[in-house]
Design a protein around this motif. Structure first.
Motif, PDB file in Angstrom:
ATOM      1  N   VAL A 273       0.879  -1.168   0.000  1.00  0.00           N
ATOM      2  CA  VAL A 273       0.000   0.000   0.000  1.00  0.00           C
ATOM      3  C   VAL A 273       0.912   1.211   0.000  1.00  0.00           C
ATOM      4  CG1 VAL A 273      -1.817   1.247   1.212  1.00  0.00           C
ATOM      5  CG2 VAL A 273      -1.795  -1.261   1.241  1.00  0.00           C
ATOM      6  N   LEU A 274       0.961   1.940  -1.120  1.00  0.00           N
ATOM      7  CA  LEU A 274       1.968   2.980  -1.326  1.00  0.00           C
ATOM      8  C   LEU A 274       1.309   4.298  -1.698  1.00  0.00           C
ATOM      9  CD1 LEU A 274       4.469   0.879  -3.486  1.00  0.00           C
ATOM     10  CD2 LEU A 274       4.544   1.262  -1.010  1.00  0.00           C
ATOM     11  N   SER A 275       1.886   5.386  -1.213  1.00  0.00           N
ATOM     12  CA  SER A 275       1.402   6.712  -1.565  1.00  0.00           C
ATOM     13  C   SER A 275       2.236   7.268  -2.710  1.00  0.00           C
ATOM     14  CB  SER A 275       1.490   7.646  -0.352  1.00  0.00           C
ATOM     15  OG  SER A 275       2.822   7.721   0.118  1.00  0.00           O
ATOM     16  N   PRO A 276       1.669   8.177  -3.515  1.00  0.00           N
ATOM     17  CA  PRO A 276       2.441   8.776  -4.606  1.00  0.00           C
ATOM     18  C   PRO A 276       3.708   9.435  -4.070  1.00  0.00           C
ATOM     19  CG  PRO A 276       0.112   9.298  -4.832  1.00  0.00           C
ATOM     20  CD  PRO A 276       0.266   8.643  -3.493  1.00  0.00           C
ATOM     21  N   GLY A 277       4.806   9.207  -4.763  1.00  0.00           N
ATOM     22  CA  GLY A 277       6.077   9.773  -4.352  1.00  0.00           C
ATOM     23  C   GLY A 277       6.850   8.934  -3.354  1.00  0.00           C
ATOM     24  N   SER A 278       6.300   7.786  -2.967  1.00  0.00           N
ATOM     25  CA  SER A 278       6.978   6.966  -1.961  1.00  0.00           C
ATOM     26  C   SER A 278       7.998   6.035  -2.597  1.00  0.00           C
ATOM     27  CB  SER A 278       5.947   6.152  -1.167  1.00  0.00           C
ATOM     28  OG  SER A 278       5.264   5.249  -2.013  1.00  0.00           O
ATOM     29  N   THR A 279       8.997   5.702  -1.798  1.00  0.00           N
ATOM     30  CA  THR A 279      10.017   4.735  -2.195  1.00  0.00           C
ATOM     31  C   THR A 279      10.191   3.739  -1.067  1.00  0.00           C
ATOM     32  OG1 THR A 279      11.188   6.384  -3.523  1.00  0.00           O
ATOM     33  CG2 THR A 279      12.414   4.411  -2.896  1.00  0.00           C
ATOM     34  N   VAL A 280      10.064   2.456  -1.362  1.00  0.00           N
ATOM     35  CA  VAL A 280      10.214   1.427  -0.332  1.00  0.00           C
ATOM     36  C   VAL A 280      11.114   0.309  -0.852  1.00  0.00           C
ATOM     37  CG1 VAL A 280       7.951   1.864   0.714  1.00  0.00           C
ATOM     38  CG2 VAL A 280       8.146   0.148  -1.098  1.00  0.00           C
ATOM     39  N   ASN A 281      11.717  -0.397   0.080  1.00  0.00           N
ATOM     40  CA  ASN A 281      12.514  -1.573  -0.260  1.00  0.00           C
ATOM     41  C   ASN A 281      11.768  -2.833   0.144  1.00  0.00           C
ATOM     42  OD1 ASN A 281      14.662   0.002  -1.173  1.00  0.00           O
ATOM     43  ND2 ASN A 281      15.581   0.111   0.864  1.00  0.00           N
ATOM     44  N   ARG A 282      12.001  -3.888  -0.599  1.00  0.00           N
ATOM     45  CA  ARG A 282      11.499  -5.219  -0.251  1.00  0.00           C
ATOM     46  C   ARG A 282      12.656  -6.207  -0.429  1.00  0.00           C
ATOM     47  NH1 ARG A 282       7.652  -2.916   1.539  1.00  0.00           N
ATOM     48  NH2 ARG A 282       5.428  -3.452   1.330  1.00  0.00           N
ATOM     49  N   THR A 283      12.645  -7.242   0.405  1.00  0.00           N
ATOM     50  CA  THR A 283      13.663  -8.288   0.324  1.00  0.00           C
ATOM     51  C   THR A 283      12.983  -9.632   0.116  1.00  0.00           C
ATOM     52  OG1 THR A 283      15.158  -7.076   1.775  1.00  0.00           O
ATOM     53  CG2 THR A 283      15.553  -9.440   1.537  1.00  0.00           C
ATOM     54  N   VAL A 284      13.438 -10.359  -0.881  1.00  0.00           N
ATOM     55  CA  VAL A 284      12.884 -11.685  -1.168  1.00  0.00           C
ATOM     56  C   VAL A 284      13.963 -12.740  -0.956  1.00  0.00           C
ATOM     57  CG1 VAL A 284      11.042 -10.987  -2.724  1.00  0.00           C
ATOM     58  CG2 VAL A 284      13.345 -11.314  -3.639  1.00  0.00           C
ATOM     59  N   THR A 285      13.517 -13.921  -0.566  1.00  0.00           N
ATOM     60  CA  THR A 285      14.411 -15.054  -0.333  1.00  0.00           C
ATOM     61  C   THR A 285      14.110 -16.135  -1.357  1.00  0.00           C
ATOM     62  OG1 THR A 285      14.399 -14.570   2.032  1.00  0.00           O
ATOM     63  CG2 THR A 285      15.197 -16.750   1.364  1.00  0.00           C
ATOM     64  N   ASN A 286      15.135 -16.675  -1.989  1.00  0.00           N
ATOM     65  CA  ASN A 286      14.959 -17.719  -2.987  1.00  0.00           C
ATOM     66  C   ASN A 286      14.703 -19.064  -2.310  1.00  0.00           C
ATOM     67  OD1 ASN A 286      14.997 -19.266  -5.318  1.00  0.00           O
ATOM     68  ND2 ASN A 286      17.240 -19.390  -5.385  1.00  0.00           N
ATOM     69  N   VAL A 287      13.500 -19.615  -2.502  1.00  0.00           N
ATOM     70  CA  VAL A 287      13.181 -20.950  -1.977  1.00  0.00           C
ATOM     71  C   VAL A 287      12.902 -21.910  -3.132  1.00  0.00           C
ATOM     72  CG1 VAL A 287      12.354 -20.143   0.262  1.00  0.00           C
ATOM     73  CG2 VAL A 287      10.746 -20.312  -1.667  1.00  0.00           C
ATOM     74  N   GLY A 288      13.298 -21.498  -4.340  1.00  0.00           N
ATOM     75  CA  GLY A 288      13.137 -22.360  -5.513  1.00  0.00           C
ATOM     76  C   GLY A 288      14.419 -23.109  -5.799  1.00  0.00           C
ATOM     77  N   LYS A 289      14.931 -22.973  -7.012  1.00  0.00           N
ATOM     78  CA  LYS A 289      16.166 -23.636  -7.423  1.00  0.00           C
ATOM     79  C   LYS A 289      17.335 -22.651  -7.386  1.00  0.00           C
ATOM     80  CE  LYS A 289      13.952 -27.449  -8.668  1.00  0.00           C
ATOM     81  NZ  LYS A 289      14.123 -28.734  -7.956  1.00  0.00           N
TER      82      LYS A 289
END
Length: 626
Positions: free
Chosen positions: A541-557
């Motif tokens: 849920v983001l407001s105009p002009g916002s910047t956020v980081n996300r971190t993902v973890t590889n659980v595939g190959k």
């Protein structure tokens, strides 16, 4: 009390309300196929159910094929006849009634069997939906905590039940109950669920039955998996044929074989709710506005000599046909068809209608469709977190019941068909148990992320999932999408979180009450704080002009490569940096940045990380703006 060491807060106890044969097939769960195979049907996983107790002798809770509980199990059994390898523990709490945790309401038996009922062959309900019944995790263990009675659930009992379940050693907790939205520090479910999350236990909760009103969703804490309710591709069809030959496809639980489909006079009484009827309806088919008390209305029409009843959805219910037992020949119509039959009866000199019963019909399209009663976001308690999280089957769901329903004679194999987010939630707790069995080292947040990012955003006609008006369902109605169990077991990437992440989020939300939620003194200056948008949540849920980081973890190959695809919300520009994620090993983490420019308030889009094997989808909703 306030002077004792460790005291945080005392608050008044409150009463919190209580909110199948085909759903495994509908969700792609079949023996030898889908998630049932790698999860071994949920073997070794313990699901704790907080509800109205259990009818322990129902065959859904037999332990055929189920091994003894794992050694970590510390619970006890308060049923006089004892427990077994399926039903491994049961306790009753004070306000739920004294004595054994027997279910005299039905709600707890229904939800428990939906989550983890064992296979029961040759079952039906109201003569419909015949086949083999099974819960989502048929070989998982069940631990029952009776915290509710017919009048509701005590907040203190819920909190005590959650704490007891954690001590006993459950893996997943399922709560099909909840009150209106409130601050987390006043919410016993949010407080108890946080304690469970700290111990690695995923808590799933109903989102509430106050839809389609906006901001009606409950159980909104981000450490809870909040569940919306949708339909399945099964109807219990009763066809209404008008005197002009037009056919309207309704549904009914009451389809007596003795009822002849002959054309009869059709009447719409002066009191459209049919609360009061007289002998003028004798021998006629009666139209009645559906108000939720179909049983009483049908009984009154029967006493007055009516031949059958047709219940009419209002505009709020739309295409969601919620069926109730009324022990009388009947049909219930969508709002669209109700409008047609009202025009017919008001413009025809001698209106007539007949009802033909077609029993159980599978393959209905579109499905799933979000049910009208399913509570909607945005969340009041935490508007920057998208709630509900996910949708699952909750409309006209068949599961175990403690007493005979209708006029059937099923003996021990009694099943009932009811609706609610209470019915949707145990589908998700059972599916979470399957994932836990297949991936025992995954955190609650990892399981939750896998369920959300792998969910379906289209129905069985390959078009967008619809709501009760047959308009495209918003994320505030369906969550990230409709659960897809087999995809959830192999999501490719996960958005993981630990307890400290939630504490930083709470410090950013309201630093004055964090200790009351986590039940220990917290220094937000030490932990730091983040905004809701900065929590590493699978939806955004983001407001105009916002910047956020996300971190993902590889659980595939190992050596998987993911490229970003963005469906930008209306009026917004969304950039993702880097646009490609190259993984060299399993469990490797990668961080990316999302920036939003512009966008209309409430506009929706999505961010997808796509590899050769996986599509990892996150909803995006614009908040603020114009």
């Amino acid at each position: 009390m306030a002077k004792k060491p460790g005291f945080l807060r005392a608050y008044p106890d409150r009463l919190i309300p209580l909110l199948t044969t085909h759903t495994p097939d509908f969700l792609g769960l079949q023996q030898g196929r889908g998630l049932w195979q790698p999860s071994l049907l949920g073997k070794g996983v313990i699901i704790g159910i907080l509800d109205t107790g259990l009818h322990a002798t129902h065959p859904s809770f037999d332990d055929d094929g189920i091994p003894p509980p794992p050694s970590k199990w510390k619970g006890s059994c308060e049923f006089p006849a004892g427990c077994n390898n399926k039903l491994i523990g049961a306790k009753s709490f004070p306000s739920a009634g004294s004595g054994a945790p027997d279910d005299d309401v039905g709600h707890g038996t229904h939800t428990a069997s939906t989550a983890a009922g064992n296979f029961v062959r040759k079952v039906e309900s109201f003569g419909l939906a015949s086949g083999t019944s099974a819960g989502m995790a048929p070989h998982a263990h069940l631990a029952i905590y009776k915290v509710c009675s017919a009048s509701g659930c005590s907040g203190s009992d819920i909190l005590a039940g959650l704490d007891e379940a954690v001590k006993d050693g459950v893996d997943v907790l399922s709560l099909s109950l909840g009150a209106a939205s409130m601050p987390f520090y006043l919410d016993p479910i949010a407080i108890g669920a946080f304690g469970a999350t700290e111990k690695g236990i995923l808590v799933t909760c109903s989102g509430g039955n106050s839809g389609p009103t906006a901001s009606s969703v409950s159980n909104e804490a981000p450490w809870i998996l909040t569940v919306a309710a949708s339909s399945v591709d099964r109807n219990f069809r009763s066809i209404v044929t008008l005197g002009n030959g037009e056919q309207l496809y309704g549904e009914s639980l009451n389809q007596p074989k003795s009822f002849k489909p002959s054309s009869l006079p059709l009447v719409y009484p002066d009191d459209p709710t049919c609360a009061t009827v007289d002998a003028s309806i004798t021998g006629k088919v009666v139209l009645c506005d559906a108000t939720g008390n179909e049983g009483d209305v049908a009984a009154g029409i029967k006493r007055a000599g009516g031949a059958a009843v047709i219940f009419l959805n209002d505009q709020t219910a739309g295409y969601s046909v919620v069926l109730r037992d009324n022990e009388f020949p009947s049909s219930k119509l969508t709002f669209k068809d109700a409008s047609k039959i009202k025009i017919y009866v008001n413009t025809t000199r001698k209106p007539e209608a007949s009802i033909t019963f077609n029993g159980t019909v599978l393959g209905v399209s579109p499905a799933p469709v979000v049910a009208y009663f399913s509570s909607r976001g945005p969340s009041l308690a935490t508007p920057g977190i998208l709630k509900p999280d996910i949708s699952g089957p909750g409309l006209n769901i068949m599961a175990a019941w403690p007493v005979q329903v209708g006029s059937g004679k099923n003996g021990a194999k009694t099943f009932n068909i009811i609706s609610g987010t209470s019915m949707a939630n145990p589908h998700l707790s059972g599916i979470a148990a399957l994932i836990k069995s297949a991936h025992p080292d995954w955190s609650p947040a990892a399981i939750k992320s896998a369920i959300m990012t792998s969910s379906d955003d289209s129905s069985n006609n390959r078009k967008p999932i619809l709501d009760e008006e047959h308009s495209p369902a918003s994320f505030f109605a369906m969550g990230a999408g409709h659960v897809n169990p087999s995809k959830a077991a192999d999501p490719g990437l996960i958005y993981d979180l630990d307890v400290d992440d939630y504490i930083r989020y709470l410090c950013g939300l309201d630093s004055s009450n964090v200790g009351e939620i986590v039940r220990r003194n917290i220094s937000c200056s030490k932990f730091g704080s983040i905004s809701e948008a900065e929590l590493n949540y699978p939806s955004m849920v983001l407001s105009p002009g916002s910047t956020v980081n996300r971190t993902v973890t590889n659980v595939g190959k190992a050596h998987d490569v993911y490229k970003v695809e963005v469906e930008a919300p209306n009026g917004a520009k969304v950039t993702v940096t880097p646009p490609t994620l190259n993984f060299s090993k399993v469990k490797e983490k990668k961080t990316f940045t999302v920036r939003v420019i512009g966008g209309r308030r409430g506009a929706e889009g999505s961010l997808r990380w796509v590899s050769r094997r996986h599509v990892v989808r996150s909803p995006i909703v614009i908040t603020g703006g114009l």
